[in-house]
Design a protein around this motif. Structure first.
Motif, short mmCIF file in Angstrom:
data_model
loop_
_atom_site.label_atom_id
_atom_site.label_comp_id
_atom_site.label_asym_id
_atom_site.label_seq_id
_atom_site.Cartn_x
_atom_site.Cartn_y
_atom_site.Cartn_z
N PRO A 165 0.73 -1.14 -0.07
CA PRO A 165 0.04 -0.07 0.03
C PRO A 165 0.82 1.27 -0.07
CG PRO A 165 -0.86 -1.51 1.52
CD PRO A 165 0.30 -2.25 1.18
N ALA A 166 2.05 1.25 0.63
CA ALA A 166 3.02 2.44 0.70
C ALA A 166 3.53 2.72 -0.71
CB ALA A 166 3.90 2.16 1.52
N ASP A 167 3.72 1.70 -1.51
CA ASP A 167 4.32 1.90 -2.98
C ASP A 167 3.13 2.51 -3.59
OD1 ASP A 167 6.72 0.40 -2.39
OD2 ASP A 167 5.56 -1.40 -2.99
N ILE B 61 -5.90 1.23 -6.00
CA ILE B 61 -6.14 -0.15 -5.65
C ILE B 61 -7.74 -0.75 -5.62
CG2 ILE B 61 -5.92 -1.96 -3.44
CD1 ILE B 61 -3.39 -0.33 -2.80
N ILE B 62 -7.91 -1.81 -6.21
CA ILE B 62 -9.47 -2.13 -6.31
C ILE B 62 -9.35 -3.61 -5.95
CG2 ILE B 62 -11.53 -2.42 -7.29
CD1 ILE B 62 -10.76 -0.09 -9.34
N LYS C 252 -4.50 5.35 -3.24
CA LYS C 252 -5.36 4.64 -2.23
C LYS C 252 -5.98 3.60 -2.65
CE LYS C 252 -6.30 9.44 -0.57
NZ LYS C 252 -7.07 10.54 -0.62
N ASP C 253 -6.70 2.90 -1.80
CA ASP C 253 -7.53 1.88 -1.97
C ASP C 253 -8.94 2.31 -2.53
OD1 ASP C 253 -9.32 -0.09 -2.04
OD2 ASP C 253 -8.36 -1.37 -0.35
N ALA C 254 -9.20 2.31 -3.63
CA ALA C 254 -10.60 2.94 -3.92
C ALA C 254 -11.55 1.94 -4.37
CB ALA C 254 -10.12 3.73 -5.15
N LYS D 19 -11.24 14.39 -11.96
CA LYS D 19 -11.21 14.86 -10.31
C LYS D 19 -11.41 13.58 -9.72
CE LYS D 19 -13.06 18.44 -7.45
NZ LYS D 19 -13.96 19.47 -7.51
N ILE D 20 -12.33 12.83 -10.05
CA ILE D 20 -12.55 11.71 -9.05
C ILE D 20 -11.42 10.87 -9.11
CG2 ILE D 20 -14.06 9.47 -8.82
CD1 ILE D 20 -16.20 11.53 -10.10
N LEU D 21 -10.82 10.44 -10.04
CA LEU D 21 -9.67 9.52 -10.29
C LEU D 21 -8.56 10.41 -9.52
CD1 LEU D 21 -9.86 7.90 -13.57
CD2 LEU D 21 -10.47 6.98 -11.40
#
Length: 84
Positions: free
Chosen positions: A7-9, A23-24, A51-53, A43-45
């Motif tokens: 997740p840090a990467d 991330i999904i 992040k985990d989306a 804007k949303i992306l």
């Protein structure tokens, strides 16, 4: 060949210069080239980049979206940090 990310990467890929990764579930997607195509707007992306989306993605999309775009955008998988 896909790469494994922490997740840090993924968090370091949160600007257009560094690439916009999300991330999904357990997969990592590079949506940098998809920003202008996204029906909901760039804007949303940009807001979920790095992040985990998963929660936001599944709220507005179904499996067919991943089938259509996933193979083109997926760059790897995410491994969870060690759980203590």
């Amino acid at each position: 060949m896909s790469k494994t990310f922490t997740p840090a990467d993924v968090a370091t890929h949160n600007t257009a210069d560094s690439g916009l990764y999300i991330i999904i579930d357990t997969n990592v997607y590079d949506v940098t080239s998809f920003v202008d195509e996204h029906p909901g707007g760039a804007k949303i992306l940009k807001r979920v980049a790095g992040k985990d989306a998963s929660k936001q993605f599944w709220k507005y999309h179904n499996e067919s979206v991943l089938k259509k775009y996933g193979s083109r955008l997926q760059v790897g998988t995410v491994k969870d940090a060690a759980k203590l």
